[in-house]
Design an enzyme around this catalytic site. Structure first.
Site, PDB file in Angstrom:
ATOM      1  N   ASN A 307       0.840  -1.198   0.000  1.00  0.00           N
ATOM      2  CA  ASN A 307       0.000   0.000   0.000  1.00  0.00           C
ATOM      3  C   ASN A 307       0.871   1.243   0.000  1.00  0.00           C
ATOM      4  OD1 ASN A 307      -2.698   1.424   0.490  1.00  0.00           O
ATOM      5  ND2 ASN A 307      -1.449   2.199   2.186  1.00  0.00           N
ATOM      6  N   GLU A 308       0.731   2.054  -1.021  1.00  0.00           N
ATOM      7  CA  GLU A 308       1.344   3.383  -1.145  1.00  0.00           C
ATOM      8  C   GLU A 308       2.851   3.376  -0.844  1.00  0.00           C
ATOM      9  OE1 GLU A 308      -1.135   6.311   0.808  1.00  0.00           O
ATOM     10  OE2 GLU A 308      -2.769   5.890  -0.597  1.00  0.00           O
ATOM     11  N   PRO A 309       3.609   2.548  -1.560  1.00  0.00           N
ATOM     12  CA  PRO A 309       5.048   2.467  -1.294  1.00  0.00           C
ATOM     13  C   PRO A 309       5.823   3.702  -1.747  1.00  0.00           C
ATOM     14  CG  PRO A 309       4.509   1.174  -3.229  1.00  0.00           C
ATOM     15  CD  PRO A 309       3.199   1.612  -2.635  1.00  0.00           C
ATOM     16  N   SER A 346      -0.118   0.281  -6.370  1.00  0.00           N
ATOM     17  CA  SER A 346      -0.908   0.690  -5.210  1.00  0.00           C
ATOM     18  C   SER A 346      -0.399   1.992  -4.590  1.00  0.00           C
ATOM     19  CB  SER A 346      -0.895  -0.428  -4.157  1.00  0.00           C
ATOM     20  OG  SER A 346      -1.787  -0.149  -3.108  1.00  0.00           O
TER      21      SER A 346
END
Length: 620
Positions: A307-309, A346
């Site tokens: 998630n949101e790397p 993501s």
């Protein structure tokens, strides 16, 4: 059992998580490719500006390969030109091909230009031809909506059938804020969304988190326990949902740094210390799910890596380490069965997509869908990026989307969000496969549990499952037919500030949905200059008369916050009863519509923000 032993402990964790979030949320992971290495496109042509009451509408022609467009404005014909910021708090580019500027001052002259972009971080094109306009100070003339009831116009794609649910272990929690029962209310929220919104897919955080105890190492050997995962997904499937399995966060025994965490529940955000075991974990999880639920079922899910790397608050590694994280997980999952769907990156703010596509093609990484997020704006058109990469078969899933990325923001509870979700769902029809509103419920623990009833929570439903205006807007979409009929909207702000959909059902029922909303969050409380009158002219009516009702969502209709004084943080039992009794759509019966030679006329007011649904059902 609830993971928090006391409310004091939870409050301490929440305060710490919030301070950490606010400190690091704006920090980005350095990208592998600089913006000047991404394609630079030509500017749009046929740019036009139309002055309207309280707004200026910009229109332009599409640019091949453009995922979005920046709108520039100046108070002088020679500049300087700056990008319009509508206050959404995230991506400023819009997918096109129309934009209503309501951030302007009525009566003042402005000059506008448009630039195209090939990716969220790409260098914009040169500016287009400059156009000028002056937002008007007088009230708008009525708009006209001309409907041809028997002329087909395609179908609605129900992009709202995927929703977000934060972390699903809450399904089994007990007492929560305001003396609520988290698990039962969370379950009820998903049940309502399934039946009232048609939701079929659910994406959430933290399935690999230590709370699930999925992975641990004993005497140096990997050990797996999927019983908590089974408990969650058994329940999710019983509720009528299929999971989008977000592969996060890192189990502590596999993490390089267990001290780097996110949220109150301390999800670990560091890369794996052993890449082989990271692959084995994902392969074991996929194999177990296939064994338990069957390949025909699990092949209809999705596996989303992390998630949101691109945000340091979610990932301590580099971009290349994330790409490796994805590649190792995706190959392990595909090794179980090629029919399993995998995707990423993501990311927040629609970033890294082109870099990710380039990596996946170069390395031969498995890829079935791209996923990314945006808030406070319409989602960009990444079908264009896929077409440019010769990957037209790849799906586009916006696995997080909402009115704002800001926790505890007033706009989350406001009527402003109702037309916003309708603009988004219509805008993304041809360039997304899912647009998942984040999230279903105000039982949401990222930065702490709800401190009071209406606290600006991300949920479509409050604690206690009261419907917010955004929820009602999606419910109206779900109630419509899927078969569109021809509807031409003309007038001040048509197709930009104001838009519409008209559908016909098999029994001849016509649903006319019209909404009025701006992306400009400085107008959260409305603006009289942006209110509109709508005149409808219907043709090709087959029945002689129609039963007619009008449903409204605005600041005084279908807006539960108007029924709560907020003198205390939480309602008493008696006040809950009053709120639940008032928690209904505002539907008013109207006189029957009588057709003359197959035609009829109607009119209504449409405030900003506002939504109106007219339903015309043939009388028998």
């Amino acid at each position: 059992m609830d993971m928090y032993s006391s409310m004091d402990q939870f409050t301490t964790q929440a305060n710490s998580a919030r301070a950490d979030w606010e400190k690091r949320i704006g920090q980005r992971i350095k990208e592998g490719s600089e913006p000047d290495r991404l394609p630079i496109l030509p500017p749009p042509e046929q740019v036009a500006a139309t002055s309207g009451a309280g707004q200026v509408t910009l229109r332009w022609s599409p640019v091949e390969g453009a995922v979005g467009y920046f709108i520039y404005r100046s108070e002088q014909p020679t500049g300087p030109f700056t990008i319009i910021d509508h206050g959404g708090g995230d991506v400023l580019a819009v997918p096109g091909l129309a934009y209503a500027d309501t951030t302007c001052t009525p009566g003042q002259q402005y000059w506008y230009a448009i630039a195209s972009i090939a990716d969220a971080k790409a260098r914009p094109s040169e500016l287009s031809t400059i156009v000028e306009a002056q937002p008007q100070t007088q009230v708008s003339e009525p708009l006209t909506l001309h409907i041809q009831a028997q002329k087909e116009a395609g179908q609605i794609n129900p992009l709202w059938h995927m929703l977000g649910g934060e972390h699903l272990s809450q399904l089994f929690y007990k007492e929560g804020p305001g003396n609520s029962q988290i698990g039962s209310e969370y379950t009820q929220a998903f049940t309502m969304a399934h039946h009232e919104l048609g939701a079929r897919y659910l994406r959430a955080h933290a399935i690999l988190d230590d709370e699930q105890n999925v992975y641990r190492e004993v005497n140096g050997e990997a050990a797996y326990d999927f019983s908590s995962v089974d408990r969650i997904y058994d329940f999710v499937l019983q509720l009528g949902f299929r999971p989008i399995v977000e592969l996060s966060f890192m189990p502590s025994d596999l993490a390089t740094d267990v001290t780097k965490t996110i949220f109150t529940y301390k999800g670990i955000i560091s890369p794996p210390k052993n890449w082989q075991r990271w692959g084995e974990l994902n392969g074991r999880l996929a194999a177990h799910l296939v064994e338990r639920y069957g390949i025909e079922e699990v092949s209809q899910w999705g596996f989303e890596v992390w998630n949101e790397p691109n945000l340091k608050v979610f990932w301590t590694g580099t971009q290349q380490e994330y790409f490796r994280l994805y590649d190792v997980a995706a190959r392990a999952i595909k090794a179980v069965d090629e029919r399993l769907k995998v995707g990423g990156p993501s990311t927040a703010a629609a970033e890294w997509v082109v870099d990710f596509l380039n990596y996946a093609q170069r390395e031969g990484s498995p890829l079935d869908f791209i996923s990314t997020h945006t808030y406070g704006n319409l989602p960009l058109n990444f079908k264009e990026a896929l077409k440019a990469a010769n990957l037209p078969h790849i799906e586009v899933l916006w696995t997080e989307w909402g009115i704002t990325p800001t926790h505890f923001a007033r706009v989350n509870d406001a009527a402003f969000g109702a037309p916003f979700v309708l603009h988004g769902m219509k805008s993304a029809q041809n360039h997304a496969d899912a647009l998942a509103y984040w999230v279903v419920s105000d039982h949401f623990e990222e930065l702490g549990r709800a401190p009071k009833l209406f606290h600006g929570g991300f949920g479509l439903l409050s604690v206690g499952n009261l419907h917010k205006p955004r929820y009602w807007a999606l419910a109206l979409l779900e109630e419509m037919g899927r078969d569109l009929v021809h509807a031409e909207l003309q007038g001040d702000g048509a197709g930009s500030l104001i838009d519409s959909w008209v559908t016909r059902k098999a029994d001849g029922t016509l649903d006319v949905l019209v909404w009025n909303g701006t992306l400009d969050q400085s107008k959260i409380d409305g603006d009289p200059l942006l209110d509109r009158q709508i005149r409808i002219h219907l043709e090709q009516l087959l029945a002689e008369s129609y039963h007619c009702s009008i449903t409204r969502i605005d600041m005084t209709h279908s807006n539960i916050t108007t029924h709560w004084t907020g003198q205390t943080d939480w309602p008493t039992p008696e006040q809950w009863d009053i709120l639940h009794a008032a928690d209904t759509l505002a539907v008013e019966e109207m006189p029957d519509v009588v057709a003359t030679h197959g035609a009829a006329d109607l009119a209504f007011t449409l405030p900003m923000p506002g939504v109106v649904r007219l339903r015309l059902t043939p009388t028998r």
